[in-house]
Design a protein around this motif. Structure first.
Motif, PDB file in Angstrom:
ATOM      1  N   GLY A  89       0.798  -1.218   0.000  1.00 45.94           N
ATOM      2  CA  GLY A  89       0.000   0.000   0.000  1.00 45.94           C
ATOM      3  C   GLY A  89       0.827   1.263   0.000  1.00 45.94           C
ATOM      4  N   LYS A  90       1.872   1.303   0.817  1.00 46.81           N
ATOM      5  CA  LYS A  90       2.714   2.505   0.887  1.00 46.81           C
ATOM      6  C   LYS A  90       3.442   2.742  -0.431  1.00 46.81           C
ATOM      7  N   GLU A  91       3.919   1.669  -1.037  1.00 42.76           N
ATOM      8  CA  GLU A  91       4.611   1.788  -2.317  1.00 42.76           C
ATOM      9  C   GLU A  91       3.658   2.268  -3.407  1.00 42.76           C
ATOM     10  N   TYR A  92       2.429   1.774  -3.383  1.00 41.79           N
ATOM     11  CA  TYR A  92       1.437   2.190  -4.369  1.00 41.79           C
ATOM     12  C   TYR A  92       1.144   3.685  -4.232  1.00 41.79           C
ATOM     13  N   LEU A  93       0.945   4.172  -2.991  1.00 39.17           N
ATOM     14  CA  LEU A  93       0.662   5.589  -2.787  1.00 39.17           C
ATOM     15  C   LEU A  93       1.848   6.454  -3.196  1.00 39.17           C
ATOM     16  N   ARG A  94       3.075   5.987  -2.935  1.00 31.34           N
ATOM     17  CA  ARG A  94       4.256   6.745  -3.336  1.00 31.34           C
ATOM     18  C   ARG A  94       4.306   6.879  -4.847  1.00 31.34           C
ATOM     19  N   LYS A  95       4.044   5.784  -5.550  1.00 36.79           N
ATOM     20  CA  LYS A  95       4.044   5.793  -7.012  1.00 36.79           C
ATOM     21  C   LYS A  95       2.915   6.658  -7.547  1.00 36.79           C
ATOM     22  N   TRP A  96       1.771   6.619  -6.908  1.00 34.65           N
ATOM     23  CA  TRP A  96       0.610   7.421  -7.320  1.00 34.65           C
ATOM     24  C   TRP A  96       0.901   8.901  -7.180  1.00 34.65           C
ATOM     25  N   LYS A  97       1.520   9.328  -6.059  1.00 31.78           N
ATOM     26  CA  LYS A  97       1.889  10.734  -5.861  1.00 31.78           C
ATOM     27  C   LYS A  97       2.939  11.164  -6.869  1.00 31.78           C
ATOM     28  N   GLU A  98       3.862  10.260  -7.155  1.00 29.38           N
ATOM     29  CA  GLU A  98       4.935  10.546  -8.099  1.00 29.38           C
ATOM     30  C   GLU A  98       4.379  10.778  -9.505  1.00 29.38           C
ATOM     31  N   ASP A  99       3.317  10.078  -9.854  1.00 24.86           N
ATOM     32  CA  ASP A  99       2.725  10.204 -11.189  1.00 24.86           C
ATOM     33  C   ASP A  99       1.631  11.255 -11.276  1.00 24.86           C
ATOM     34  N   GLY A 100       1.530  12.128 -10.310  1.00 24.70           N
ATOM     35  CA  GLY A 100       0.589  13.248 -10.415  1.00 24.70           C
ATOM     36  C   GLY A 100      -0.616  13.174  -9.524  1.00 24.70           C
ATOM     37  N   GLY A 101      -0.744  12.164  -8.701  1.00 26.47           N
ATOM     38  CA  GLY A 101      -1.880  12.104  -7.799  1.00 26.47           C
ATOM     39  C   GLY A 101      -1.665  13.056  -6.630  1.00 26.47           C
ATOM     40  N   ASN A 102      -2.723  13.619  -6.122  1.00 26.55           N
ATOM     41  CA  ASN A 102      -2.595  14.485  -4.951  1.00 26.55           C
ATOM     42  C   ASN A 102      -3.681  14.171  -3.950  1.00 26.55           C
ATOM     43  N   ILE A 103      -3.356  14.314  -2.705  1.00 28.66           N
ATOM     44  CA  ILE A 103      -4.328  13.990  -1.655  1.00 28.66           C
ATOM     45  C   ILE A 103      -4.886  15.266  -1.073  1.00 28.66           C
TER      46      ILE A 103
END
Length: 103
Positions: A89-103
Motif C-alpha cells: 500500500g505505501k509503495e502504491y501511494l508513493r508511485k501514485w503521488k509521483e505520477d501526479g496524484g494528490n491527496i
C-alpha cells in the motif's frame, strides 16, 4: 396435472409472476407512476411526480481519481518497486503521488 394441496397453499403465498397473472398482467419494477393514461390511449405526465436529481456544486471539488492515468500495469517483474517485491500500500501511494496524484 395439479400440484398437491400443500404446495398450492405455498404457491398462493409467493409473489405473483407474469406467468401466473392474467394475460395483460405487468408486474413493473416498483418505480411508480409518473402520470396517468388518457381515455384516448395516450399518457399524461404529472410533473409533480417526476423525479429530479440535484447535482451538488462542484466548483471547489478537489478530489481526484485514486488511480493515476499514467501508471502502467506491469505483471512480469517487481523491479519497478523500491524494495523489489510486490507493491504494498505505501509503495502504491508513493508511485501514485509521483505520477501526479494528490491527496
Amino acid at each position: 396435472m395439479q400440484p398437491t394441496p400443500i404446495l398450492q397453499r405455498a404457491i398462493r403465498r409467493l409473489a405473483l409472476t407474469t406467468k401466473q397473472g392474467p394475460h395483460n398482467y405487468y408486474k413493473g419494477n416498483r418505480t411508480g407512476a409518473m402520470g396517468e393514461h388518457t381515455k384516448y390511449g395516450g399518457y399524461r405526465i404529472d410533473w409533480k411526480k417526476v423525479r429530479t436529481y440535484v447535482c451538488p456544486d462542484l466548483t471547489d471539488f478537489n478530489l481526484t481519481p485514486f488511480v493515476a492515468k499514467r501508471i502502467e500495469v506491469r505483471r512480469d517483474s517487481f523491479a519497478h518497486t523500491t524494495s523489489g517485491s510486490p507493491m504494498d500500500g505505501k509503495e502504491y501511494l508513493r508511485k501514485w503521488k509521483e505520477d501526479g496524484g494528490n491527496i
